[in-house]
Design an enzyme around this catalytic site. Structure first.
Site, PDB file in Angstrom:
ATOM      1  N   CYS A   1     -63.070  71.651 -53.596  1.00 32.53           N
ATOM      2  CA  CYS A   1     -62.725  73.025 -53.924  1.00 32.53           C
ATOM      3  C   CYS A   1     -63.872  73.798 -54.561  1.00 32.53           C
ATOM      4  CB  CYS A   1     -61.510  73.108 -54.842  1.00 32.53           C
ATOM      5  SG  CYS A   1     -60.017  72.492 -54.091  1.00 32.53           S
TER       6      CYS A   1
ATOM      7  N   ARG B   1     -69.611  71.382 -50.928  1.00 31.95           N
ATOM      8  CA  ARG B   1     -68.707  70.572 -51.745  1.00 31.95           C
ATOM      9  C   ARG B   1     -67.621  69.913 -50.901  1.00 31.95           C
ATOM     10  NH1 ARG B   1     -69.056  71.987 -57.225  1.00 31.95           N
ATOM     11  NH2 ARG B   1     -66.925  71.338 -57.616  1.00 31.95           N
TER      12      ARG B   1
ATOM     13  N   TRP C   1     -60.018  71.940 -50.648  1.00 35.38           N
ATOM     14  CA  TRP C   1     -59.965  70.571 -50.135  1.00 35.38           C
ATOM     15  C   TRP C   1     -58.532  70.109 -50.427  1.00 35.38           C
ATOM     16  CZ3 TRP C   1     -59.063  65.496 -51.538  1.00 35.38           C
ATOM     17  CH2 TRP C   1     -59.629  64.508 -50.718  1.00 35.38           C
TER      18      TRP C   1
ATOM     19  N   ASN D   1     -58.923  74.582 -58.691  1.00 36.30           N
ATOM     20  CA  ASN D   1     -59.481  73.288 -58.297  1.00 36.30           C
ATOM     21  C   ASN D   1     -58.861  72.270 -59.245  1.00 36.30           C
ATOM     22  OD1 ASN D   1     -61.069  71.057 -57.705  1.00 36.30           O
ATOM     23  ND2 ASN D   1     -62.870  71.809 -58.773  1.00 36.30           N
ATOM     24  N   GLY D   2     -58.296  71.178 -58.708  1.00 35.26           N
ATOM     25  CA  GLY D   2     -57.684  70.164 -59.567  1.00 35.26           C
ATOM     26  C   GLY D   2     -56.254  69.907 -59.148  1.00 35.26           C
TER      27      GLY D   2
ATOM     28  N   GLU E   1     -75.212  50.117 -49.611  1.00 29.59           N
ATOM     29  CA  GLU E   1     -75.502  51.551 -49.484  1.00 29.59           C
ATOM     30  C   GLU E   1     -75.729  51.922 -48.010  1.00 29.59           C
ATOM     31  OE1 GLU E   1     -75.161  54.121 -51.156  1.00 29.59           O
ATOM     32  OE2 GLU E   1     -76.498  55.602 -50.281  1.00 29.59           O
TER      33      GLU E   1
ATOM     34  N   LYS F   1     -73.470  54.733 -46.140  1.00 31.73           N
ATOM     35  CA  LYS F   1     -74.042  55.910 -45.475  1.00 31.73           C
ATOM     36  C   LYS F   1     -73.543  55.998 -44.027  1.00 31.73           C
ATOM     37  CE  LYS F   1     -76.024  58.165 -48.369  1.00 31.73           C
ATOM     38  NZ  LYS F   1     -74.869  57.778 -49.107  1.00 31.73           N
TER      39      LYS F   1
ATOM     40  N   GLU G   1     -69.851  57.057 -43.893  1.00 33.90           N
ATOM     41  CA  GLU G   1     -69.694  58.474 -44.261  1.00 33.90           C
ATOM     42  C   GLU G   1     -70.110  59.399 -43.125  1.00 33.90           C
ATOM     43  OE1 GLU G   1     -70.820  59.367 -48.811  1.00 33.90           O
ATOM     44  OE2 GLU G   1     -72.368  58.281 -47.758  1.00 33.90           O
TER      45      GLU G   1
ATOM     46  N   HIS H   1     -69.045  32.555 -45.184  1.00 32.95           N
ATOM     47  CA  HIS H   1     -67.701  32.545 -45.783  1.00 32.95           C
ATOM     48  C   HIS H   1     -66.801  33.592 -45.146  1.00 32.95           C
ATOM     49  CE1 HIS H   1     -68.936  29.677 -48.799  1.00 32.95           C
ATOM     50  NE2 HIS H   1     -70.010  30.408 -49.020  1.00 32.95           N
TER      51      HIS H   1
ATOM     52  N   LYS I   1     -68.375  66.580 -51.764  1.00 26.26           N
ATOM     53  CA  LYS I   1     -69.595  66.253 -52.503  1.00 26.26           C
ATOM     54  C   LYS I   1     -69.275  65.802 -53.914  1.00 26.26           C
ATOM     55  CE  LYS I   1     -74.029  66.154 -53.180  1.00 26.26           C
ATOM     56  NZ  LYS I   1     -74.632  64.924 -52.638  1.00 26.26           N
TER      57      LYS I   1
HETATM   58  C1  G6P Z   1     -68.739  61.618 -53.601  1.00 26.13           C
HETATM   59  C2  G6P Z   1     -69.996  61.938 -52.814  1.00 26.13           C
HETATM   60  C3  G6P Z   1     -70.977  60.768 -52.911  1.00 26.13           C
HETATM   61  C4  G6P Z   1     -71.290  60.477 -54.378  1.00 26.13           C
HETATM   62  C5  G6P Z   1     -70.001  60.222 -55.180  1.00 26.13           C
HETATM   63  C6  G6P Z   1     -70.278  60.200 -56.674  1.00 26.13           C
HETATM   64  O1  G6P Z   1     -68.070  60.581 -52.988  1.00 26.13           O
HETATM   65  O2  G6P Z   1     -69.673  62.189 -51.466  1.00 26.13           O
HETATM   66  O3  G6P Z   1     -72.164  61.102 -52.227  1.00 26.13           O
HETATM   67  O4  G6P Z   1     -72.103  59.347 -54.457  1.00 26.13           O
HETATM   68  O5  G6P Z   1     -69.061  61.270 -54.955  1.00 26.13           O
HETATM   69  O6  G6P Z   1     -70.703  61.481 -57.053  1.00 26.13           O
HETATM   70  P1  G6P Z   1     -71.511  61.803 -58.366  1.00 26.13           P
HETATM   71  O7  G6P Z   1     -71.679  63.290 -58.369  1.00 26.13           O
HETATM   72  O8  G6P Z   1     -70.688  61.313 -59.513  1.00 26.13           O
HETATM   73  O9  G6P Z   1     -72.821  61.078 -58.261  1.00 26.13           O
END
Ligand code: G6P
Length: 608
Positions: free
Chosen positions: A2, A27, A76, A102-103, A482, A486, A489, A505, A603
């Site tokens: 949001c 965002r 969102w 937002n929230g 990671e 990625k 996502e 395992h 985001k």
């Molecule tokens: C969301 C974003 C990620 C990020 C995570 C933590 O999932 O899409 O890219 O790593 O939040 O966000 P922060 O702002 O706390 O690093």
């Protein structure tokens, strides 16, 4: 999650609000809307549409140049699907008051029941609409929108940023925040309210921080902040240190690609001033904390959690302090044992992730000292921590985090070296050696980026794979996690990261002829080098197509080798992760996905 924008001033509000919403698109959202005050005491102009901002813009039949105040929202969806009706703003039954949010309002069901009994008609499935009705009732009492907001906030449970506008006092935009982000942009004869500073960065660099449970009332001439009892508050002012250009694509096809290429600078900027001429590690941010630390606990979400997992190895090896890393969302609901000698480090790019914030508060309640590693000045997590070490990645716009991650890892390295220096757990000569290697990282990342084209071509050849596995050991294991995150996502593919030692395992059962396996190799001198080479043989024998990421010390007999420069084993993820980011990026492009705003993702996750 949001995006929220409010504008009041002499300029046409619609263009200011839409520009702000564009800058907040990153965002993550699924519908958008605006409310504009065009005429005193007349119903507001309200437009809202499911889908992207373009849908909203093409639904507008005028530029409404007479409207000099307005609010806008990118939603969102949480309560109610992403439809035109559920999109914000939500309006009062007389159409004169509009609210964006937002929230989550946790007690919205009871509020709604009560409001319906009082004759209010609801049109959406959202939790937000109750606030519009409640506010209009309160406003009617004394025609003061800020007073109405204070009264309503006392009746709400949950977390929220709220903005409201009423056509009876059209110059005022009133906001409130509890556990969700809201900042004020102070312009010249015009003022802004927004989820973050990028919304107004092209108009002003002056911002004000707002605290928990504060209500702000902006007009073109002024900003007044109060607590929920109406007591005056002087908000903390700060200057935004980056400019609008930093939050634009600058010739790159996607923000993510730009941010991948900004990594050398982001690392250098984060290291700036850390290594004194006398060879000393500077870390003023933790000088005020007690160094009587017997345990470090790192709490974070998503990619920031992976930064913690990677940093743990160096912190333990250099500072000889036990380090645990935990998902903030898990930690906050446990009853862990912490003490004043526990240093809790929260890591967050945005400084607003709800679970990380709640975990921080939980840790404080349990008596721990807290340090945050954060990229956003003035955000909630650093404000509530005992110490803060800012990363200097600049604005990160793409939803998938790249440059912020590398800066978070180097920030943890700075903490580790500082603690080692102060506790004398590393010799001065060892510190000098590590320091030289850390300082060489930006050039080494640059080297990888200069030779990335063959990797991009190779990635496209895997576009139709259904699953990709990532293997690593030691620091290569969280790097593998990671890499998999990625790819999930961005490419919407099944991807998993495994510790090499766990292969037999279970994960090995996933290998079929042609399954791509990305293996992250340590330097040949590492004690795990041969173990990883054996893992490669095991997956190759079962038909996997291996892509190895290794420095030149390791000889390999696999179809694809991506070479990275040599570095210390503990620092290697800062290099090995770069090709993993490029792999995920290129795969998303090849599969026609929205790279910068992947489906369903946000985001900054500001709700649970
Ligand atoms: C969301 C974003 C990620 C990020 C995570 C933590 O999932 O899409 O890219 O790593 O939040 O966000 P922060 O702002 O706390 O690093």
């Amino acid at each position: 999650m949001c995006g929220i924008v409010g504008y009041t001033g002499p300029n046409p509000a619609l263009s200011r609000v839409i520009e702000g919403l564009r800058r907040l698109e990153y965002r993550g959202y699924d519908s958008a809307g605006v409310a504009l005050a065009t005429e005193k005491s007349a119903p507001l102009v309200v437009a809202k549409k499911a889908g992207k901002l373009n849908n909203l813009e093409s639904s507008l039949t005028s530029t409404y140049d007479n409207a000099t105040s307005g609010i806008g929202h990118t939603r969102w969806a949480t309560h109610g699907g992403p439809t035109d009706t559920n999109a914000h703003p939500h309006i009062s039954n007389d159409g004169k008051l509009a609210v964006i949010h937002n929230g989550i309002i946790e007690n919205y069901v009871e509020l709604k029941e009560d409001l319906e009994k009082r004759g209010h008609t609801f049109t959406s499935e959202t939790d937000t609409e109750s606030v519009a009705h409640l506010l209009s009732d309160e406003f009617r009492k004394n025609q003061d929108l800020a007073a109405a907001m204070r009264s309503v906030c006392k009746q709400l449970r949950g977390s929220f940023t709220l903005l409201a506008i009423h056509s009876d006092s059209p110059e005022h935009i009133v906001g409130a925040r509890r556990n969700s982000p809201l900042v004020v942009g102070v312009g010249d004869g015009e003022n802004f309210l927004a989820s973050d500073v990028s919304a107004f960065i092209s108009h002003t660099k002056k911002a004000l921080e707002l605290g928990q449970d504060q209500v702000v009332d902006v007009t073109p001439q002024g900003v007044s902040v109060t607590d929920l009892e109406g007591g005056a508050i002087t908000p903390k002012a700060y200057e935004i240190t980056w400019d609008a250009k930093a939050a634009e694509r600058g010739g790159f096809t996607h923000f993510m690609l730009k941010e991948i290429f900004e990594q050398p600078k982001a690392i250098s900027d984060t290291l700036l001033g850390r290594f004194g001429a006398d060879g000393k590690i500077e870390c003023k941010e933790i000088e005020n904390l007690s160094l009587d630390i017997d345990r470090i606990l790192i709490l974070a979400c998503g990619t920031a959690y992976h930064a913690g997992l990677i940093g743990k190895y160096a912190l333990e090896e250099w500072a000889k302090i036990p380090v645990d890393v935990e998902l903030a969302s898990e930690f906050r609901y446990r009853k862990p044992v912490l003490s004043k000698n526990t240093l809790v480090i929260t890591i967050s790019q945005s400084g607003e992730t709800m679970d990380t914030l709640m975990a921080l508060r939980h840790a404080k309640e349990l008596g721990a000292q807290t340090l945050s590693i954060c990229n956003t000045i003035g955000s909630t997590i650093p404000r509530e921590s005992d110490g803060v070490l800012y990363t200097h990645a600049g604005p990160e716009i793409a939803v998938a985090s790249t440059k912020a991650l590398l800066t978070q890892i180097v920030a943890l390295h700075v903490v580790g070296l500082y603690l080692a220096q102060e506790k004398k757990t590393l010799s001065a000569s060892d510190i000098v050696l590590i320091r030289e290697e850390v300082l060489a990282l930006p050039n080494k990342v640059e080297e990888i980026l200069e030779t990335v084209e063959p990797l991009r071509t190779m990635t496209r050849g895997f576009k139709d794979s259904t699953s990709v596995l990532f293997l690593g050991r030691h620091v290569g294991y969280p790097a593998a996690l990671e890499g998999a995150l990625k790819l999930k996502e961005l490419a919407y593919m099944h991807a998993e990261g495994f510790a090499g030692g766990e292969l037999k395992h279970g994960p090995i059962a996933l290998i079929e002829a042609g399954t791509p396996v990305i293996a992250i190799l340590p330097p040949a001198t590492s004690e795990i080098s041969e173990k990883m080479l054996s893992n490669i043989q095991e997956v190759k024998a079962r038909g996997a197509k291996v892509i190895a990421i290794a420095d030149s010390t390791t000889k390999l007999d696999v179809p694809h080798v991506i070479r990275i420069p040599q570095s210390l084993e503990l620092l290697q993820p800062l290099l090995s992760i770069v090709p993993l980011q490029v792999f995920a990026y290129e795969m998303a492009v090849a599969r026609g996905n929205d790279v910068d705003q992947p489906r369903n993702l946000a985001k900054s996750v500001t709700v649970e």
